[in-house]
Write an enzyme that holds these catalytic residues in place. Structure first.
Site, short mmCIF file in Angstrom:
data_model
loop_
_atom_site.label_atom_id
_atom_site.label_comp_id
_atom_site.label_asym_id
_atom_site.label_seq_id
_atom_site.Cartn_x
_atom_site.Cartn_y
_atom_site.Cartn_z
N GLU A 1 0.83 -1.21 0.00
CA GLU A 1 0.00 0.00 0.00
C GLU A 1 0.87 1.26 0.00
O GLU A 1 0.67 2.18 -0.80
CB GLU A 1 -0.91 -0.01 1.22
N ASP B 1 -6.02 -3.60 -2.72
CA ASP B 1 -6.04 -2.14 -2.89
C ASP B 1 -4.71 -1.62 -3.39
O ASP B 1 -4.64 -0.78 -4.29
CB ASP B 1 -6.46 -1.43 -1.60
#
Length: 411
Positions: free
Chosen positions: A74, A135
């Protein structure tokens, strides 16, 4: 980490005034504005502060607040996005090369990047958790795709397509009655008992602008259907207008469809994950088909800020009960959301907090990693360093200032 030297108040005030007027290039000789200043990294003090505090010379982003001094996919993917916004290709390449070498085993075509790298239990350094986070993979793919367009680099474009294809295979599942849905990771989020099947989902993992870009880039992929399931998740999990960190989708054994429920591990709390859901919602173009859904389903935070000066740290999404005061990063994340909703009074209050605690922090008050990440997203959008177009394409301020270096002017 070397300390950050704070500019004198007069110089800082002058910079803010020039920035507000949009005169950066106008104040430079034409040759400089169209030459060195366009090819070099765009001035973005908050990005430079982030680099000095959290990024090694080799491209590794470190969260110093964790015991493992870890790096995450991330964090690497977010930093690549910020480097693109700053027209900082040298650091973009370092970030991506480090990620390939250390999170993807040297071959991005063979495996998705591991989620976590850091100091392991035996004191050695390496991958701590190999499960890939969806993500981060979407942000990697988006940053690469837009870098390929803006910097005219086909290699980035091909790598983005490779990542998207892998995500579609490993991290998108066809859930009964819901359809293709983005899972948080390749494994570990699909549970089964004798009574039911349960999938754990994270609403903050899918920014709508990225989804629109993927629909365009990968027209044969599952992305349009993923958007439909995302809408149903929002509609099924926000009874009081607040997003949860995690939610569950439960299907009774033998049934053809299921219902949304509290997450079996995190309950109905909305906090450090959920704050990004409001951030992405605020950045979504107002003409997008999902924009009115986002405004309707996520209005609880704006209501909360009419009753209190600061955003809550935690919300119980089924009751609307709020507790604590969120950190300054929460205020930064809510800037686009409040601007889009037209919540002027709340917006001004959060802007002032961000200015005094994040952009111009007092001595000894340097922001934490996550606060600064949210600050880069929120203030970068507010300053129009970047915007998302309806197609999902990234509109970059430095491209507009340097039109001859833009890859394309089409939306």
């Amino acid at each position: 980490m070397s300390p950050i030297t704070r500019a004198p108040d007069t110089a800082r005030a002058a910079r803010r005034a020039l920035h507000a007027l949009g005169l950066w290039c106008a104040l430079l000789p034409a040759a400089m504005a169209q030459g060195a200043s366009c090819s070099a990294a765009a001035s973005w003090p908050l990005w430079e502060q982030f680099v000095q505090r959290f990024m090694q010379a080799d491209g590794r982003v470190i969260d110093h607040s964790t015991a493992q001094l870890h790096s995450t996919s991330e964090g690497q993917s977010y930093a690549m996005f910020f480097a693109l916004v700053a027209n900082d290709r040298t650091r973009f390449d370092k970030l991506w090369n480090w990620s390939i070498a250390n999170l993807a085993g040297g071959d991005i075509g063979a495996r998705l990047p591991a989620w976590q790298w850091g100091r392991k239990a035996d004191a050695s350094w390496g991958v701590v958790d190999a499960n890939p986070a969806s993500d981060a993979n979407l942000w990697f793919a988006y940053a690469l795709a837009e870098a390929g367009r803006a910097w005219r680099e086909p290699r980035y474009t091909a790598q983005a397509q490779t990542l998207l294809a892998q995500v579609a295979i490993e991290e998108v599942a066809d859930l009964p009655g819901l359809g293709p849905t983005l899972l948080p990771a390749a494994s570990g989020f699909a549970l089964r008992s004798p009574e039911r099947r349960t999938w754990r989902l994270n609403p903050s993992y899918l920014p709508v602008p990225l989804l629109r870009a993927f629909e365009r880039i990968d027209g044969q992929g599952p992305w349009k259907a993923v958007g439909i399931s995302f809408r149903r998740m929002l509609e099924g999990t926000t009874p009081k207008g607040f997003a949860a960190d995690w939610v569950a989708y439960e299907v009774p054994e033998g049934a053809l469809r299921g219902t949304f429920a509290r997450d079996p591990e995190k309950g109905d709390t909305g906090s450090y994950d959920a704050i990004r859901t409001y951030l992405w919602a605020g950045m979504t173009p107002t003409g997008d088909a999902l924009a009115p859904v986002l405004r309707r389903r996520l209005g609880g935070m704006a209501e909360a800020l009419r009753a209190a000066p600061m955003p809550p740290e935690k919300v119980q999404t089924t009751t609307g009960q709020r507790e604590g005061q969120g950190p300054v990063g929460f205020s930064a994340a809510l800037l686009p959301y409040l601007r889009t909703l037209g919540a002027t009074a709340a917006l001004k209050a959060q802007q002032e907090r961000v200015r005094t605690q994040l952009l111009e922090p007092p001595p000894g008050g340097q922001p934490l990693y996550y606060d600064q990440v949210l600050g880069l997203f929120g203030t970068g959008w507010m300053d129009q360093r970047y915007q998302f177009l309806p197609s999902g394409r990234l509109q970059l301020r430095w491209e507009k200032a340097c039109p001859q270096r833009s890859a394309t002017t089409a939306p």
